[in-house]
Write a protein that holds these residues in place. Sequence first.
Motif, PDB file in Angstrom:
ATOM      1  N   TYR A 210       0.834  -1.209   0.000  1.00 31.93           N
ATOM      2  CA  TYR A 210       0.000   0.000   0.000  1.00 31.93           C
ATOM      3  C   TYR A 210       0.868   1.258   0.000  1.00 31.93           C
ATOM      4  O   TYR A 210       0.679   2.162  -0.820  1.00 31.93           O
ATOM      5  N   ARG A 211       1.853   1.303   0.879  1.00 32.54           N
ATOM      6  CA  ARG A 211       2.705   2.498   0.984  1.00 32.54           C
ATOM      7  C   ARG A 211       3.526   2.722  -0.281  1.00 32.54           C
ATOM      8  O   ARG A 211       3.733   3.876  -0.696  1.00 32.54           O
ATOM      9  N   GLU A 212       3.999   1.634  -0.886  1.00 30.64           N
ATOM     10  CA  GLU A 212       4.971   1.749  -1.961  1.00 30.64           C
ATOM     11  C   GLU A 212       4.398   1.373  -3.329  1.00 30.64           C
ATOM     12  O   GLU A 212       5.136   0.986  -4.233  1.00 30.64           O
ATOM     13  N   ALA A 213       3.078   1.512  -3.472  1.00 34.82           N
ATOM     14  CA  ALA A 213       2.421   1.329  -4.779  1.00 34.82           C
ATOM     15  C   ALA A 213       2.724  -0.029  -5.404  1.00 34.82           C
ATOM     16  O   ALA A 213       3.091  -0.138  -6.573  1.00 34.82           O
ATOM     17  N   GLY A 214       2.583  -1.087  -4.601  1.00 41.01           N
ATOM     18  CA  GLY A 214       2.726  -2.437  -5.114  1.00 41.01           C
ATOM     19  C   GLY A 214       4.105  -3.039  -4.997  1.00 41.01           C
ATOM     20  O   GLY A 214       4.305  -4.192  -5.392  1.00 41.01           O
ATOM     21  N   VAL A 215       5.075  -2.316  -4.458  1.00 46.07           N
ATOM     22  CA  VAL A 215       6.422  -2.855  -4.271  1.00 46.07           C
ATOM     23  C   VAL A 215       6.472  -3.636  -2.962  1.00 46.07           C
ATOM     24  O   VAL A 215       6.077  -3.127  -1.913  1.00 46.07           O
ATOM     25  N   THR A 216       6.971  -4.878  -3.019  1.00 41.64           N
ATOM     26  CA  THR A 216       7.064  -5.705  -1.811  1.00 41.64           C
ATOM     27  C   THR A 216       8.478  -6.210  -1.552  1.00 41.64           C
ATOM     28  O   THR A 216       8.717  -6.867  -0.544  1.00 41.64           O
ATOM     29  N   ASN A 217       9.392  -5.931  -2.446  1.00 42.25           N
ATOM     30  CA  ASN A 217      10.775  -6.361  -2.244  1.00 42.25           C
ATOM     31  C   ASN A 217      11.428  -5.538  -1.129  1.00 42.25           C
ATOM     32  O   ASN A 217      11.080  -4.376  -0.912  1.00 42.25           O
ATOM     33  N   ARG A 218      12.381  -6.144  -0.437  1.00 44.05           N
ATOM     34  CA  ARG A 218      13.080  -5.434   0.632  1.00 44.05           C
ATOM     35  C   ARG A 218      13.984  -4.352   0.045  1.00 44.05           C
ATOM     36  O   ARG A 218      14.600  -4.545  -1.014  1.00 44.05           O
ATOM     37  N   PRO A 219      14.103  -3.227   0.718  1.00 40.38           N
ATOM     38  CA  PRO A 219      14.893  -2.113   0.170  1.00 40.38           C
ATOM     39  C   PRO A 219      16.324  -2.489  -0.188  1.00 40.38           C
ATOM     40  O   PRO A 219      16.840  -2.074  -1.233  1.00 40.38           O
ATOM     41  N   LEU A 225      19.498  -3.933  -7.313  1.00 41.60           N
ATOM     42  CA  LEU A 225      19.015  -4.108  -8.680  1.00 41.60           C
ATOM     43  C   LEU A 225      18.819  -2.768  -9.379  1.00 41.60           C
ATOM     44  O   LEU A 225      19.072  -2.643 -10.587  1.00 41.60           O
ATOM     45  N   GLN A 226      18.380  -1.764  -8.617  1.00 41.89           N
ATOM     46  CA  GLN A 226      18.212  -0.437  -9.206  1.00 41.89           C
ATOM     47  C   GLN A 226      19.552   0.140  -9.648  1.00 41.89           C
ATOM     48  O   GLN A 226      19.652   0.772 -10.705  1.00 41.89           O
ATOM     49  N   ARG A 227      20.580  -0.079  -8.829  1.00 40.62           N
ATOM     50  CA  ARG A 227      21.913   0.413  -9.199  1.00 40.62           C
ATOM     51  C   ARG A 227      22.426  -0.261 -10.468  1.00 40.62           C
ATOM     52  O   ARG A 227      23.216   0.326 -11.218  1.00 40.62           O
ATOM     53  N   GLU A 228      21.953  -1.482 -10.695  1.00 43.71           N
ATOM     54  CA  GLU A 228      22.354  -2.209 -11.904  1.00 43.71           C
ATOM     55  C   GLU A 228      21.537  -1.789 -13.119  1.00 43.71           C
ATOM     56  O   GLU A 228      21.755  -2.309 -14.228  1.00 43.71           O
ATOM     57  N   GLY A 229      20.594  -0.879 -12.918  1.00 44.02           N
ATOM     58  CA  GLY A 229      19.793  -0.390 -14.031  1.00 44.02           C
ATOM     59  C   GLY A 229      18.616  -1.268 -14.406  1.00 44.02           C
ATOM     60  O   GLY A 229      18.072  -1.137 -15.513  1.00 44.02           O
ATOM     61  N   LYS A 230      18.182  -2.146 -13.501  1.00 44.32           N
ATOM     62  CA  LYS A 230      17.063  -3.030 -13.786  1.00 44.32           C
ATOM     63  C   LYS A 230      15.746  -2.252 -13.840  1.00 44.32           C
ATOM     64  O   LYS A 230      15.585  -1.226 -13.198  1.00 44.32           O
ATOM     65  N   SER A 233       9.837  -3.793 -13.025  1.00 46.43           N
ATOM     66  CA  SER A 233       9.297  -5.155 -12.985  1.00 46.43           C
ATOM     67  C   SER A 233      10.325  -6.166 -12.505  1.00 46.43           C
ATOM     68  O   SER A 233       9.961  -7.250 -12.037  1.00 46.43           O
ATOM     69  N   GLN A 234      11.614  -5.815 -12.580  1.00 49.41           N
ATOM     70  CA  GLN A 234      12.672  -6.728 -12.166  1.00 49.41           C
ATOM     71  C   GLN A 234      13.072  -6.562 -10.709  1.00 49.41           C
ATOM     72  O   GLN A 234      13.708  -7.461 -10.148  1.00 49.41           O
ATOM     73  N   TRP A 235      12.745  -5.404 -10.108  1.00 50.94           N
ATOM     74  CA  TRP A 235      13.111  -5.222  -8.703  1.00 50.94           C
ATOM     75  C   TRP A 235      11.908  -5.055  -7.766  1.00 50.94           C
ATOM     76  O   TRP A 235      12.054  -4.939  -6.565  1.00 50.94           O
ATOM     77  N   ARG A 236      10.706  -5.116  -8.325  1.00 52.54           N
ATOM     78  CA  ARG A 236       9.499  -4.877  -7.525  1.00 52.54           C
ATOM     79  C   ARG A 236       9.248  -5.961  -6.474  1.00 52.54           C
ATOM     80  O   ARG A 236       8.870  -5.663  -5.350  1.00 52.54           O
ATOM     81  N   PHE A 237       9.463  -7.231  -6.842  1.00 54.06           N
ATOM     82  CA  PHE A 237       9.090  -8.352  -5.974  1.00 54.06           C
ATOM     83  C   PHE A 237      10.306  -9.115  -5.463  1.00 54.06           C
ATOM     84  O   PHE A 237      11.364  -9.108  -6.091  1.00 54.06           O
ATOM     85  N   ALA A 238      10.091  -9.817  -4.343  1.00 52.38           N
ATOM     86  CA  ALA A 238      11.126 -10.711  -3.818  1.00 52.38           C
ATOM     87  C   ALA A 238      11.141 -12.034  -4.573  1.00 52.38           C
ATOM     88  O   ALA A 238      12.210 -12.544  -4.927  1.00 52.38           O
TER      89      ALA A 238
END
Length: 273
Positions: A210-219, A225-230, A233-238
């Motif tokens: 709810y807080r993060e608009a559908g993101v459930t992966n741990r920060p 993954l974000q630093r790798e440019g993903k 859809s590739q970093w949203r979920f665990a």
Amino acid sequence: MPEGPEIRRVADRLGKVLVDVPLTQVWFAFPELESMAGRLVNSRVTTVDCWGKALLITFADGHVLYSHNQLYGVWRVHRRGRSPTTGRVLRARLVAGDHTASLYSASDISLWTADTLRQQPFLARLGPDLLTHDVTAEDIVARLSEPRFAGRGLGGLLLDQGFYAGIGNYLRSEILFYAGLAPRKRPKALSEAQREKLADCILTTVQQAYREAGVTNRPTWRKRLQREGKRRSQWRFAVFNRDNQPCHACGDLILRETIASRRLYRCPTCQPE
């Protein structure tokens, strides 16, 4: 299809523009509702809530507008007089102040009162909403122990809206991963500590989505993954949608299974059978 957290965010957006703002137009595409439009425009919206995937708009005169998006419906908030460009069919419109809330393509729309709302067939089958009804971890532990739920596999139980409303397919996989539980485990076979952990994971995962608009992966995992440019859809979920990719926790490959006729993702090491 949107799950509980997404519908709760829609309810919040509608509430910001509708609640306690004088209505200047109420319009429905359905004749059985249009006869009430004149009465409702002389009222005002007091609350906008959700229950599972249903959205509930309550008016000061006691009426409640029920809508369910099903597969194609969507609420849009836009400036008054500036309708969005869309190929969808307009079903309902509420104008308040400088904003308009328009419902497109939904077919399940009806009016109830606060006293009759629980007679609505869909709502009558629902359990409490995890984001609307002030559910606690203790409530969930107690519900897991009820005979009607205790003997069922968790993979099917979490999708049962009669257990708790708002959990859909991506949340199911993420909750079970964080709880360290395989989908065929049953609540009655869990230790008290496992039931408590599951209850906590249900709440925290839904609240994060709810807080993060559908993101459930741990920060920590997603930032790498974000630093790798993903892509998002590739970093949203665990684990969800990550079959044959390494588990963030242990490195084993994520499995895709079919449980309760829906795809489920799990780590065989973190969630052993």
